[in-house]
Every structure is written in C-alpha cells, then in structure tokens.
Design an enzyme around this catalytic site. Structure first.
Site, short mmCIF file in Angstrom:
data_model
loop_
_atom_site.label_atom_id
_atom_site.label_comp_id
_atom_site.label_asym_id
_atom_site.label_seq_id
_atom_site.Cartn_x
_atom_site.Cartn_y
_atom_site.Cartn_z
CE LYS A 122 -2.10 -0.99 3.78
NZ LYS A 122 -1.49 -2.32 4.10
NE ARG B 219 7.71 -2.97 5.73
CZ ARG B 219 6.27 -2.86 5.79
NH1 ARG B 219 5.56 -2.56 4.64
NH2 ARG B 219 5.84 -2.95 7.02
NE ARG C 297 -3.93 -1.06 10.16
CZ ARG C 297 -2.96 -0.88 9.39
NH1 ARG C 297 -3.09 0.35 9.14
NH2 ARG C 297 -1.88 -1.30 9.44
NE ARG D 147 2.54 -5.03 11.29
CZ ARG D 147 3.60 -4.96 10.64
NH1 ARG D 147 4.64 -5.37 11.01
NH2 ARG D 147 3.62 -4.15 9.44
NE ARG E 10 6.46 -0.50 9.84
CZ ARG E 10 5.17 -0.50 9.62
NH1 ARG E 10 5.10 -0.08 8.09
NH2 ARG E 10 4.31 -1.16 10.08
P1 AMP Z 1 1.07 0.59 8.90
O1 AMP Z 1 2.14 1.44 8.93
O2 AMP Z 1 -0.14 1.03 8.23
O3 AMP Z 1 1.41 -1.22 8.83
O4 AMP Z 1 0.65 0.62 10.42
C1 AMP Z 1 1.48 0.41 11.46
C2 AMP Z 1 0.72 0.18 12.79
O5 AMP Z 1 0.28 1.35 13.14
C3 AMP Z 1 -0.34 -0.80 12.81
O6 AMP Z 1 0.11 -1.98 12.97
C4 AMP Z 1 -1.10 -0.49 14.03
O7 AMP Z 1 -0.84 -0.66 15.28
C5 AMP Z 1 -1.27 1.28 13.84
N1 AMP Z 1 -2.17 1.76 12.82
C6 AMP Z 1 -1.94 2.36 11.74
N2 AMP Z 1 -2.88 2.74 11.09
C7 AMP Z 1 -3.88 2.39 11.88
C8 AMP Z 1 -5.35 2.60 11.87
N3 AMP Z 1 -6.07 2.88 10.73
N4 AMP Z 1 -6.16 2.05 13.06
C9 AMP Z 1 -5.48 1.59 13.91
N5 AMP Z 1 -4.25 1.26 14.14
C10 AMP Z 1 -3.55 1.76 12.97
#
Ligand code: AMP
Length: 215
Positions: free
Chosen positions: A13, A127, A88, A172, A161
């Site tokens: 994404k 990554r 989400r 996740r 990360r």
């Molecule tokens: P991402 O970078 O999108 O993979 O997000 C990393 C982490 O941030 C996720 O595993 C969640 O802990 C938190 N996170 C990101 N976006 C959301 C969201 N829309 N709702 C809840 N938690 C989020």
C-alpha cells in the site's frame, strides 16, 4: 479523486501510494506514518501508541480518526487523497464517510490489494526504509544500492520497523483478518470496491491500479 488502498500489512500500500503521489499529485494520508511520528513525541499518548504498535495491535479508533480529521480539515490536496492503512475498522470506515461528506468530498474508489500470507511474511521480514525520505527497500527484490545511499534522496540512514518481526506480524495479520477484512464486504456492498493482484513487480501492480482508476 479520493481513494483507499486496502490490504494486509506488506501488501504494498505504502509503495503504491508513493507512486500515485509522484504521478498524480495526490496526497498520501498514512495513519501508520502519522502514528510513527506521534510515538516519538515524548508524550504519554506517544508511549501508549508505541506499545500498541510494537505488539502489532490496532490503535484506538478515536486516535486515528482524530488524526485523519485534522489532516482533512487542513485541506490542500488538489489531486485528492490516498488513504493508506486507514480505515482499518468498520467504525473508521463510517467515520471517514461522514468526514468526507461534511467536507463535500466523495470517495471514488477502494482498491483492495491481494497478496497471499507467505509472500507477506517474506516481504515484511526483508523490508527496510530510508530514514530521510521513507523510500521502501527489500533485501531480495529491491536492495539498498551497493554504495549505501538511497536512490531517491541520497540518504545513508536506513531502518527496520520495530513491528516488522514475525511475532508482531502474526498479530498484525490477525488484526487484519478480524477487524479490517470486513471492509472488503462493506465497500463491495457500496459499489466502491476494485480488487487487484498485489503480487509482481512494482510497475506491474501500479499499472493494475491505474487501470482501476482510469478504466
Ligand atoms: P502501517 O504502517 O499501516 O502498517 O501501521 C503500523 C501500525 O500502526 C499498525 O500495526 C497499527 O498498530 C497502527 N495503525 C496504523 N493505522 C491504523 C489504523 N487506521 N487504525 C488502528 N491502528 C493503526
């Protein structure tokens, strides 16, 4: 045009969102990036966010909806928004619909990026990201250039990360299937959903997405 990129962690994404920003002057709204910024703020909220993220769980709807509301009311996205990692949950999807209609905006497409679980684990554990510009690299498919500098910005600092490890990833993925994948049915029922195969070269996936947006 306002679009959502929907898919499990590691579906690509963020990578595709960055392409759309370059090619279509759209604005990427990544709640993951916003939360990674918040966690370094030194506040109590930042500490709680860091703990939740590192374990691979979802941050509360209230926090992420607040972050998105703030960005949307700032405005300034002539080419439209790409929602990356948001919504989400169903509550977040409802909140986004309400926010957009308050602002007189529409949601034009929801692109589901499909990638099987084995490929996700492979992608995520390989990554790394440029600390300066956020360009994403992969040890196997897109390694950091041999001279150790980022091909986009020339930066030399790369990081992995904290949540890109097998334990967090399992949590996740479970959060995705339990809380986020119901959005596929939700947007399908609204007539907004388009699905693309997220496997393959970055360019190939970008072409599939372009086909959905321009077709
Ligand atoms: P991402 O970078 O999108 O993979 O997000 C990393 C982490 O941030 C996720 O595993 C969640 O802990 C938190 N996170 C990101 N976006 C959301 C969201 N829309 N709702 C809840 N938690 C989020």
């Amino acid at each position: 045009m306002n679009i959502i990129l929907l898919g499990p962690p590691g579906a690509g994404k963020g990578t595709q969102a960055r392409r759309l920003v370059e090619e279509r002057a759209m604005v990427q709204l990544s709640t993951g990036d916003m939360l990674r910024e918040a966690r370094t703020s030194g506040t109590e909220m930042g500490r709680i966010v860091a703990e939740v993220m590192d374990a691979g769980n979802l941050v509360t709807d209230e926090i992420v909806i607040g972050l998105i509301r703030e960005k949307l009311t700032e405005g300034g996205a002539a080419g439209g928004y790409i929602f990356d990692g948001f919504p989400r949950t169903l509550a977040q999807a409802d909140a986004l619909g309400n926010l957009l209609s308050e602002l007189g905006e529409t949601l034009d497409a929801v692109i589901e990026m499909r990638v099987d679980d084995d490929a996700l684990v492979e992608r995520i554990t390989a990554r790394s990201t440029c600390a300066d510009c956020g360009e994403v690299y992969n040890d196997i498919t897109k390694p950091i250039p041999a001279d150790g500098t980022c091909s986009k910005c020339g930066g030399t600092d790369f990081s992995r990360r904290a949540d890109d490890n097998e334990d967090s990833l399992r949590t996740r993925l479970m959060a995705y299937y339990k809380q986020t994948s119901p959005l596929i049915g939700y947007y399908h029922a609204k007539g907004d959903l388009k699905s693309v195969d997220g496997l393959g070269e970055i360019d190939e996936v970008a072409d599939r997405i372009a086909g959905c947006l321009d077709g």
